[in-house]
Design a protein around this motif. Sequence first.
Motif, PDB file in Angstrom:
ATOM      1  N   ASP A  65       0.806  -1.212   0.000  1.00  0.00           N
ATOM      2  CA  ASP A  65       0.000   0.000   0.000  1.00  0.00           C
ATOM      3  C   ASP A  65       0.847   1.274   0.000  1.00  0.00           C
ATOM      4  OD1 ASP A  65      -2.326  -1.496   0.045  1.00  0.00           O
ATOM      5  OD2 ASP A  65      -2.424  -1.535   2.233  1.00  0.00           O
ATOM      6  N   MET A  66       2.153   1.142   0.051  1.00  0.00           N
ATOM      7  CA  MET A  66       3.023   2.315   0.102  1.00  0.00           C
ATOM      8  C   MET A  66       3.060   3.008  -1.262  1.00  0.00           C
ATOM      9  SD  MET A  66       6.203   0.905   2.399  1.00  0.00           S
ATOM     10  CE  MET A  66       7.069   2.463   2.209  1.00  0.00           C
ATOM     11  N   ASP A  67       3.096   4.336  -1.232  1.00  0.00           N
ATOM     12  CA  ASP A  67       3.147   5.131  -2.459  1.00  0.00           C
ATOM     13  C   ASP A  67       4.563   5.559  -2.817  1.00  0.00           C
ATOM     14  OD1 ASP A  67       0.355   5.085  -2.845  1.00  0.00           O
ATOM     15  OD2 ASP A  67       0.106   6.704  -1.379  1.00  0.00           O
ATOM     16  N   CYS A  68       5.554   5.058  -2.089  1.00  0.00           N
ATOM     17  CA  CYS A  68       6.938   5.451  -2.348  1.00  0.00           C
ATOM     18  C   CYS A  68       7.858   4.253  -2.158  1.00  0.00           C
ATOM     19  CB  CYS A  68       7.363   6.588  -1.412  1.00  0.00           C
ATOM     20  SG  CYS A  68       7.395   6.108   0.337  1.00  0.00           S
ATOM     21  N   VAL A  69       9.111   4.448  -2.541  1.00  0.00           N
ATOM     22  CA  VAL A  69      10.151   3.430  -2.359  1.00  0.00           C
ATOM     23  C   VAL A  69      11.315   4.077  -1.622  1.00  0.00           C
ATOM     24  CG1 VAL A  69      11.820   1.935  -3.534  1.00  0.00           C
ATOM     25  CG2 VAL A  69       9.509   2.172  -4.444  1.00  0.00           C
ATOM     26  N   ALA A  70      11.900   3.357  -0.691  1.00  0.00           N
ATOM     27  CA  ALA A  70      13.066   3.859   0.041  1.00  0.00           C
ATOM     28  C   ALA A  70      14.282   3.008  -0.304  1.00  0.00           C
ATOM     29  CB  ALA A  70      12.807   3.833   1.547  1.00  0.00           C
ATOM     30  N   ALA A  71      15.426   3.654  -0.469  1.00  0.00           N
ATOM     31  CA  ALA A  71      16.666   2.949  -0.791  1.00  0.00           C
ATOM     32  C   ALA A  71      17.749   3.357   0.196  1.00  0.00           C
ATOM     33  CB  ALA A  71      17.103   3.269  -2.224  1.00  0.00           C
ATOM     34  N   VAL A  98      23.315   6.055   3.631  1.00  0.00           N
ATOM     35  CA  VAL A  98      22.410   7.138   3.261  1.00  0.00           C
ATOM     36  C   VAL A  98      21.084   6.517   2.825  1.00  0.00           C
ATOM     37  CG1 VAL A  98      21.966   9.020   1.662  1.00  0.00           C
ATOM     38  CG2 VAL A  98      24.270   8.665   2.541  1.00  0.00           C
ATOM     39  N   ALA A  99      19.986   7.063   3.293  1.00  0.00           N
ATOM     40  CA  ALA A  99      18.663   6.573   2.897  1.00  0.00           C
ATOM     41  C   ALA A  99      17.887   7.693   2.223  1.00  0.00           C
ATOM     42  CB  ALA A  99      17.894   6.051   4.111  1.00  0.00           C
ATOM     43  N   CYS A 100      17.222   7.366   1.132  1.00  0.00           N
ATOM     44  CA  CYS A 100      16.439   8.359   0.394  1.00  0.00           C
ATOM     45  C   CYS A 100      15.114   7.755  -0.068  1.00  0.00           C
ATOM     46  CB  CYS A 100      17.216   8.868  -0.825  1.00  0.00           C
ATOM     47  SG  CYS A 100      18.626   9.929  -0.411  1.00  0.00           S
ATOM     48  N   PHE A 101      14.138   8.629  -0.277  1.00  0.00           N
ATOM     49  CA  PHE A 101      12.822   8.213  -0.738  1.00  0.00           C
ATOM     50  C   PHE A 101      12.603   8.691  -2.165  1.00  0.00           C
ATOM     51  CE2 PHE A 101      12.489   7.967   3.776  1.00  0.00           C
ATOM     52  CZ  PHE A 101      11.528   7.006   4.043  1.00  0.00           C
ATOM     53  N   GLY A 102      11.805   7.941  -2.918  1.00  0.00           N
ATOM     54  CA  GLY A 102      11.456   8.328  -4.271  1.00  0.00           C
ATOM     55  C   GLY A 102      10.119   7.740  -4.665  1.00  0.00           C
ATOM     56  N   GLN A 103       9.611   8.174  -5.807  1.00  0.00           N
ATOM     57  CA  GLN A 103       8.337   7.658  -6.300  1.00  0.00           C
ATOM     58  C   GLN A 103       8.469   6.227  -6.809  1.00  0.00           C
ATOM     59  OE1 GLN A 103       5.606   9.208  -5.845  1.00  0.00           O
ATOM     60  NE2 GLN A 103       6.318  11.257  -5.334  1.00  0.00           N
ATOM     61  N   ASN A 104       9.699   5.811  -7.160  1.00  0.00           N
ATOM     62  CA  ASN A 104       9.960   4.459  -7.639  1.00  0.00           C
ATOM     63  C   ASN A 104      11.377   4.072  -7.265  1.00  0.00           C
ATOM     64  OD1 ASN A 104      11.719   5.523  -9.859  1.00  0.00           O
ATOM     65  ND2 ASN A 104       9.757   6.325 -10.594  1.00  0.00           N
ATOM     66  N   GLN A 105      11.754   2.834  -7.547  1.00  0.00           N
ATOM     67  CA  GLN A 105      13.070   2.351  -7.129  1.00  0.00           C
ATOM     68  C   GLN A 105      14.205   3.088  -7.828  1.00  0.00           C
ATOM     69  OE1 GLN A 105      14.246  -1.578  -8.455  1.00  0.00           O
ATOM     70  NE2 GLN A 105      12.618  -1.635  -9.998  1.00  0.00           N
ATOM     71  N   TYR A 106      13.968   3.532  -9.054  1.00  0.00           N
ATOM     72  CA  TYR A 106      15.020   4.193  -9.819  1.00  0.00           C
ATOM     73  C   TYR A 106      15.356   5.561  -9.230  1.00  0.00           C
ATOM     74  CZ  TYR A 106      13.226   0.596 -12.919  1.00  0.00           C
ATOM     75  OH  TYR A 106      12.789  -0.600 -13.429  1.00  0.00           O
ATOM     76  N   GLU A 107      14.329   6.318  -8.911  1.00  0.00           N
ATOM     77  CA  GLU A 107      14.566   7.632  -8.321  1.00  0.00           C
ATOM     78  C   GLU A 107      15.187   7.500  -6.931  1.00  0.00           C
ATOM     79  OE1 GLU A 107      12.213  11.619  -6.748  1.00  0.00           O
ATOM     80  OE2 GLU A 107      11.090   9.800  -7.263  1.00  0.00           O
ATOM     81  N   ALA A 108      14.657   6.601  -6.114  1.00  0.00           N
ATOM     82  CA  ALA A 108      15.182   6.420  -4.760  1.00  0.00           C
ATOM     83  C   ALA A 108      16.643   5.983  -4.802  1.00  0.00           C
ATOM     84  CB  ALA A 108      14.338   5.394  -4.007  1.00  0.00           C
ATOM     85  N   TRP A 254      12.774  13.802 -10.847  1.00  0.00           N
ATOM     86  CA  TRP A 254      12.969  13.927  -9.402  1.00  0.00           C
ATOM     87  C   TRP A 254      11.696  14.409  -8.718  1.00  0.00           C
ATOM     88  CZ3 TRP A 254      17.312  11.598  -8.452  1.00  0.00           C
ATOM     89  CH2 TRP A 254      18.402  11.721  -9.324  1.00  0.00           C
ATOM     90  N   SER A 255      11.439  13.872  -7.532  1.00  0.00           N
ATOM     91  CA  SER A 255      10.360  14.365  -6.678  1.00  0.00           C
ATOM     92  C   SER A 255      10.988  14.894  -5.400  1.00  0.00           C
ATOM     93  CB  SER A 255       9.366  13.243  -6.346  1.00  0.00           C
ATOM     94  OG  SER A 255       9.996  12.207  -5.610  1.00  0.00           O
ATOM     95  N   PHE A 256      10.473  15.999  -4.899  1.00  0.00           N
ATOM     96  CA  PHE A 256      11.035  16.618  -3.693  1.00  0.00           C
ATOM     97  C   PHE A 256       9.906  16.834  -2.696  1.00  0.00           C
ATOM     98  CE2 PHE A 256      13.632  17.907  -7.314  1.00  0.00           C
ATOM     99  CZ  PHE A 256      14.884  17.451  -6.902  1.00  0.00           C
ATOM    100  N   GLN A 257       9.892  15.984  -1.688  1.00  0.00           N
ATOM    101  CA  GLN A 257       8.869  16.063  -0.655  1.00  0.00           C
ATOM    102  C   GLN A 257       9.511  15.830   0.702  1.00  0.00           C
ATOM    103  OE1 GLN A 257       5.079  13.941  -1.617  1.00  0.00           O
ATOM    104  NE2 GLN A 257       6.215  13.143  -3.370  1.00  0.00           N
ATOM    105  N   SER A 258       8.814  16.236   1.740  1.00  0.00           N
ATOM    106  CA  SER A 258       9.278  15.948   3.092  1.00  0.00           C
ATOM    107  C   SER A 258       9.036  14.471   3.407  1.00  0.00           C
ATOM    108  CB  SER A 258       8.537  16.825   4.110  1.00  0.00           C
ATOM    109  OG  SER A 258       7.157  16.464   4.152  1.00  0.00           O
ATOM    110  N   TRP A 259       9.684  13.994   4.454  1.00  0.00           N
ATOM    111  CA  TRP A 259       9.490  12.599   4.858  1.00  0.00           C
ATOM    112  C   TRP A 259       8.022  12.328   5.167  1.00  0.00           C
ATOM    113  CZ3 TRP A 259       8.390  11.252  10.173  1.00  0.00           C
ATOM    114  CH2 TRP A 259       8.245   9.876  10.368  1.00  0.00           C
ATOM    115  N   GLN A 260       7.373  13.286   5.845  1.00  0.00           N
ATOM    116  CA  GLN A 260       5.963  13.098   6.194  1.00  0.00           C
ATOM    117  C   GLN A 260       5.090  12.955   4.950  1.00  0.00           C
ATOM    118  OE1 GLN A 260       7.972  15.339   7.477  1.00  0.00           O
ATOM    119  NE2 GLN A 260       7.900  15.224   9.713  1.00  0.00           N
ATOM    120  N   GLU A 261       5.395  13.733   3.920  1.00  0.00           N
ATOM    121  CA  GLU A 261       4.598  13.662   2.692  1.00  0.00           C
ATOM    122  C   GLU A 261       4.759  12.317   1.996  1.00  0.00           C
ATOM    123  OE1 GLU A 261       4.324  18.154   0.947  1.00  0.00           O
ATOM    124  OE2 GLU A 261       6.328  17.257   1.026  1.00  0.00           O
ATOM    125  N   TYR A 262       5.932  11.694   2.131  1.00  0.00           N
ATOM    126  CA  TYR A 262       6.160  10.394   1.503  1.00  0.00           C
ATOM    127  C   TYR A 262       5.429   9.262   2.234  1.00  0.00           C
ATOM    128  CZ  TYR A 262       9.762  11.717  -1.916  1.00  0.00           C
ATOM    129  OH  TYR A 262      10.424  12.248  -2.993  1.00  0.00           O
TER     130      TYR A 262
END
Length: 268
Positions: A65-71, A98-108, A254-262
Motif C-alpha cells: 500500500d506504500m506510495d513510495c520506495v526507500a533505498a 544514506v537513505a532516500c525516498f522516491g516515487q519508484n526504485q530508480y529515483e530512490a 525527481w520528486s522533492f517532498q518531506s518525509w511526512q509527505e512520503y
Amino acid sequence: ALKISGPFNIQFMCKENEVMVIECNLRASRSMPFISKTYNVNFIAMATRIMLGLPQPTVTIQPIDMDCVAAKVPVFSFNRLKNSDPRLGVEMQSTGEVACFGQNQYEAFLKAMISAGFKLPSKNILFSIGPSQQKLEILQYVQILVDMGFQLYATKSTAEFFKAQGNVDSCITVYKPHVKREPNVITMLTAGKLDLVINVPDSMDSQALSDGFALRRAAVDSGTPLVVDIKNAILLIMSLQRKSLRERSGRHFWSFQSWQEYVEPRDA
C-alpha cells in the motif's frame, strides 16, 4: 525458534537457492531506523516495550500500500585508506549509510547514490568485467548506454565480448594497467577522461587481481565513481535510462517532498 525478545541482527548468504547464516547478533542494526522511517513505525519503541515485558499491540504493515520506495546505500571511505582494495566481500566495509525516498526504485536509488557522493556519468564509461556470466548478464544493458549517447570503453576481453556478442562496435578498447600501451586505463583516469568505472573482478585470475586492484585503486584516487557489483551496475543503468526517458519527454524525474509527505497516509 531463536527465542529472542527484542531486536537482533542476522546476516544471510544465499547461493544457488541455498540460504546460510553468516552470523546473528543480539543488537539493533543500522537497518532499524531505516525501516522505522520507511514504514513510519517506531520499531525501537516497540522493541523496548517487548524487552521490558510491557504490553505491545500488534502493528500491521502493508508494504504493497506504500506510495513510495526507500533505498539505503552504503558509504565507503576507501579514498582515506591508502592502498586498500575497494572491492566488496561478506565483511562489513561501509563506514556509513544514506537513505532516500522516491516515487519508484530508480529515483530512490539515484537519490541515495548521489547523497553518498556518487557523481552521475555524463559521457565516458569504462567496463572491465572478468567472469563470463557477468559479461553476459550485463550485455543487454550495455546497448542501452550506447542508445543514450554514452561513449563506452572496455578492457580487451570485455570489449571483444561486447563486439562479438552484442554488436557494440562503438566500444573502444583500452589497455589494463600493467600493459605499457596506450590508451591505458590509468592514463585516462589520471587525466579525468572517464566518468564511471564498472569493474567486476574475476577472483580466479591472479593477474586480473593485480590489474583489477590497480584499476579500482586508480578510480578511487582520481575521484572517479566506481561500481564493483553487477547487480548494482544493472540497476544504475536502468535508473539512468528511466531518468533520461522522462526528461526527454519533458516530464520531471525527481520528486522533492518531506518525509511526512512520503510516508503519511493521504486523504482520499
